[in-house]
Motif scaffolding. Sequence first.
Motif, mmCIF file in Angstrom:
data_model
loop_
_atom_site.group_PDB
_atom_site.id
_atom_site.type_symbol
_atom_site.label_atom_id
_atom_site.label_comp_id
_atom_site.label_asym_id
_atom_site.label_seq_id
_atom_site.Cartn_x
_atom_site.Cartn_y
_atom_site.Cartn_z
ATOM 1 N N TYR A 1 0.846 -1.193 0.000
ATOM 2 C CA TYR A 1 0.000 0.000 0.000
ATOM 3 C C TYR A 1 0.881 1.241 0.000
ATOM 4 C CZ TYR A 1 -3.676 -3.252 1.264
ATOM 5 O OH TYR A 1 -4.552 -4.301 1.257
ATOM 6 N N ALA A 2 0.478 2.241 -0.799
ATOM 7 C CA ALA A 2 1.243 3.488 -0.906
ATOM 8 C C ALA A 2 0.416 4.642 -0.369
ATOM 9 C CB ALA A 2 1.600 3.749 -2.366
ATOM 10 N N ASN A 3 1.051 5.437 0.464
ATOM 11 C CA ASN A 3 0.388 6.612 1.030
ATOM 12 C C ASN A 3 1.304 7.812 0.793
ATOM 13 O OD1 ASN A 3 -1.372 8.145 2.460
ATOM 14 N ND2 ASN A 3 -0.855 7.307 4.462
ATOM 15 N N GLY B 1 7.499 17.481 -2.810
ATOM 16 C CA GLY B 1 8.437 18.602 -2.839
ATOM 17 C C GLY B 1 8.428 19.227 -4.224
ATOM 18 N N ARG B 2 9.553 19.861 -4.602
ATOM 19 C CA ARG B 2 9.605 20.464 -5.946
ATOM 20 C C ARG B 2 9.678 19.378 -7.008
ATOM 21 N NH1 ARG B 2 12.436 22.817 -10.086
ATOM 22 N NH2 ARG B 2 14.386 21.731 -9.643
ATOM 23 N N THR B 3 10.617 18.443 -6.814
ATOM 24 C CA THR B 3 10.753 17.351 -7.786
ATOM 25 C C THR B 3 10.567 15.977 -7.132
ATOM 26 O OG1 THR B 3 13.149 17.097 -7.426
ATOM 27 C CG2 THR B 3 12.447 18.721 -9.088
ATOM 28 N N SER B 4 10.407 15.964 -5.812
ATOM 29 C CA SER B 4 10.372 14.680 -5.090
ATOM 30 C C SER B 4 9.002 14.389 -4.502
ATOM 31 C CB SER B 4 11.430 14.671 -3.985
ATOM 32 O OG SER B 4 11.073 15.598 -2.980
ATOM 33 N N MET B 5 8.774 13.121 -4.237
ATOM 34 C CA MET B 5 7.539 12.661 -3.594
ATOM 35 C C MET B 5 7.933 11.603 -2.572
ATOM 36 S SD MET B 5 5.626 11.948 -7.164
ATOM 37 C CE MET B 5 7.201 11.386 -7.757
ATOM 38 N N GLN B 6 7.353 11.707 -1.382
ATOM 39 C CA GLN B 6 7.658 10.705 -0.367
ATOM 40 C C GLN B 6 6.401 9.883 -0.075
ATOM 41 O OE1 GLN B 6 8.627 11.993 3.684
ATOM 42 N NE2 GLN B 6 10.393 10.641 3.616
ATOM 43 N N LYS C 1 -7.585 -12.216 8.811
ATOM 44 C CA LYS C 1 -7.150 -10.821 8.917
ATOM 45 C C LYS C 1 -5.721 -10.684 8.426
ATOM 46 C CE LYS C 1 -8.691 -7.915 11.640
ATOM 47 N NZ LYS C 1 -8.894 -6.958 12.700
ATOM 48 N N PRO C 2 -5.455 -9.675 7.582
ATOM 49 C CA PRO C 2 -4.075 -9.458 7.148
ATOM 50 C C PRO C 2 -3.217 -8.929 8.295
ATOM 51 C CG PRO C 2 -5.490 -7.724 6.299
ATOM 52 C CD PRO C 2 -6.383 -8.675 7.029
ATOM 53 N N LYS C 3 -1.896 -9.150 8.154
ATOM 54 C CA LYS C 3 -0.957 -8.677 9.177
ATOM 55 C C LYS C 3 0.110 -7.823 8.510
ATOM 56 C CE LYS C 3 -1.524 -12.724 12.093
ATOM 57 N NZ LYS C 3 -1.345 -14.160 11.936
ATOM 58 N N LYS C 4 0.510 -6.769 9.206
ATOM 59 C CA LYS C 4 1.548 -5.903 8.627
ATOM 60 C C LYS C 4 2.906 -6.574 8.769
ATOM 61 C CE LYS C 4 2.322 -1.670 10.213
ATOM 62 N NZ LYS C 4 2.165 -0.206 10.338
ATOM 63 N N ALA C 5 3.618 -6.684 7.640
ATOM 64 C CA ALA C 5 4.916 -7.362 7.638
ATOM 65 C C ALA C 5 6.075 -6.372 7.613
ATOM 66 C CB ALA C 5 5.015 -8.299 6.435
ATOM 67 N N ALA C 6 5.868 -5.221 6.994
ATOM 68 C CA ALA C 6 6.965 -4.247 6.883
ATOM 69 C C ALA C 6 6.397 -2.880 6.543
ATOM 70 C CB ALA C 6 7.958 -4.685 5.803
ATOM 71 N N GLU C 7 7.191 -1.860 6.833
ATOM 72 C CA GLU C 7 6.819 -0.498 6.437
ATOM 73 C C GLU C 7 8.084 0.332 6.267
ATOM 74 O OE1 GLU C 7 4.329 0.964 9.603
ATOM 75 O OE2 GLU C 7 6.056 1.391 10.887
ATOM 76 N N GLY C 8 7.965 1.417 5.535
ATOM 77 C CA GLY C 8 9.114 2.294 5.349
ATOM 78 C C GLY C 8 8.746 3.489 4.492
ATOM 79 N N MET C 9 9.672 4.457 4.480
ATOM 80 C CA MET C 9 9.458 5.677 3.702
ATOM 81 C C MET C 9 10.294 5.591 2.416
ATOM 82 S SD MET C 9 7.450 7.160 5.781
ATOM 83 C CE MET C 9 7.306 8.808 5.186
#
Length: 128
Positions: A77-79, A84-89, A103-111
């Motif tokens: 999933y993307a949030n 920014g000017r040229t960037s997106m986080q 029920k699904p389980k969260k396995a990982a996350e990051g920016m």
Amino acid sequence: MEDKQSEPQGTLVIQTVAMPADTNANGDIFGGWLVSHMDMGAGFAGRRRAHSRVVTVAIDSLVFIRPVTVGDTVCCYANLVKVGRTSMQFKMEAWTLALQDEKPKKAAEGMFTFVAIDENGHPRPVDR
Ligand SMILES: CC(C)(COP(=O)(O)OP(=O)(O)OC[C@H]1O[C@@H](n2cnc3c(N)ncnc32)[C@H](O)[C@@H]1OP(=O)(O)O)[C@@H](O)C(=O)NCCC(=O)NCCS
């Protein structure tokens, strides 16, 4: 690692099944496989947002919360959290669903930070 979040946040950008070829020496899914899917998913979301080619410039705060098992359905999933000017986080979450689970389980996350680029690979502005 305990995670209290009960539902994924963001837009579903990848859905696939973890296969035996993607395992590590423990028999679980290799972390790099999961990261590459999160990266690909963020890339899809970035391309759609920027209407151009994009590249990953940084991956931060990546945490593996629980192992992924062969046969699990893996959803990324993307949030979009910042433009920014040229960037997106994007905050990316990877969730797994085993056949026997409801029920699904969260396995990982990051920016994941992407930069929109032109045909020469140079940063180009993203519409705000
Ligand atoms: C991404 C790339 C085009 C940026 O080029 P650059 O000349 O360094 O561009 P800039 O310094 O103008 O930075 C561009 C944007 O990236 C952001 N950025 C640069 N380094 C960053 C970092 N380490 N973390 C977060 N954002 C970063 C800048 O803040 C800027 O954002 P903004 O325009 O929204 O303010 C260039 O570094 C590149 O091609 N890197 C390789 C990308 C790649 O191959 N990725 C796949 C790896 S296999």
